[in-house]
Write a protein that holds these residues in place. Structure first.
Motif, PDB file in Angstrom:
ATOM      1  N   ASP A 167       0.956  -1.202  -0.303  1.00  0.00           N
ATOM      2  CA  ASP A 167       0.553   0.105  -0.071  1.00  0.00           C
ATOM      3  C   ASP A 167       0.836   1.010   0.142  1.00  0.00           C
ATOM      4  N   ARG A 168       0.858   2.106  -1.523  1.00  0.00           N
ATOM      5  CA  ARG A 168       1.720   3.496  -1.343  1.00  0.00           C
ATOM      6  C   ARG A 168       1.548   4.150   0.012  1.00  0.00           C
ATOM      7  N   THR A 169       0.568   4.036   0.368  1.00  0.00           N
ATOM      8  CA  THR A 169      -0.191   5.242   1.187  1.00  0.00           C
ATOM      9  C   THR A 169       0.556   5.351   2.868  1.00  0.00           C
ATOM     10  N   ASN A 223       2.269   4.661   5.111  1.00  0.00           N
ATOM     11  CA  ASN A 223       4.258   5.348   5.283  1.00  0.00           C
ATOM     12  C   ASN A 223       4.722   5.188   6.362  1.00  0.00           C
TER      13      ASN A 223
END
Length: 115
Positions: free
Chosen positions: A32-34, A36
């Motif tokens: 999931d690139r969101t 962080n």
């Protein structure tokens, strides 16, 4: 996010904030690139990052590296050292999937690859 009039990715800034050297490539472990969160980030090479990709949207089998062959066989393949490798043709999807999973485990693919 803008820092000194330059766009900086949040996942790269997380490394700087945590006092770590900012790597060339940052991998999101869960894909999931969101997401962080620090626990979800790892320094990686471009190859490591590619071995933790999601399943491509055009994949019709639901399994990475397995496809239906025009000769009425399931075909398994892998990608290593910049080249596609044929892993064989199989009569059943399960056998082709097993060949691909074996290839992934032998070549350092992340357990989330293709999910």
């Amino acid at each position: 996010m803008m820092v000194d009039k330059k766009y900086q990715s949040l996942h790269r800034m997380a490394f700087a904030f945590m006092g770590q050297e900012v790597p060339d490539c940052v991998d999101h472990i869960n894909g999931d690139r969101t997401d962080n969160r620090w626990l979800n980030l790892r320094a990686a090479t471009a190859i490591d990052n590619a071995r933790n990709q999601r399943l491509h949207r055009t994949n019709s089998t639901g399994l990475p590296g397995v496809m239906w062959d025009q000769r009425s066989w399931w075909r398994a393949y892998g990608y290593l050292g910049g080249r596609y490798l044929a892993l064989g043709r199989y009569q059943s999807l399960l056998d082709a999937a097993a060949a691909r999973k074996s290839f992934e485990s032998q070549n350092g693919y992340h357990s989330n690859h293709g999910k």
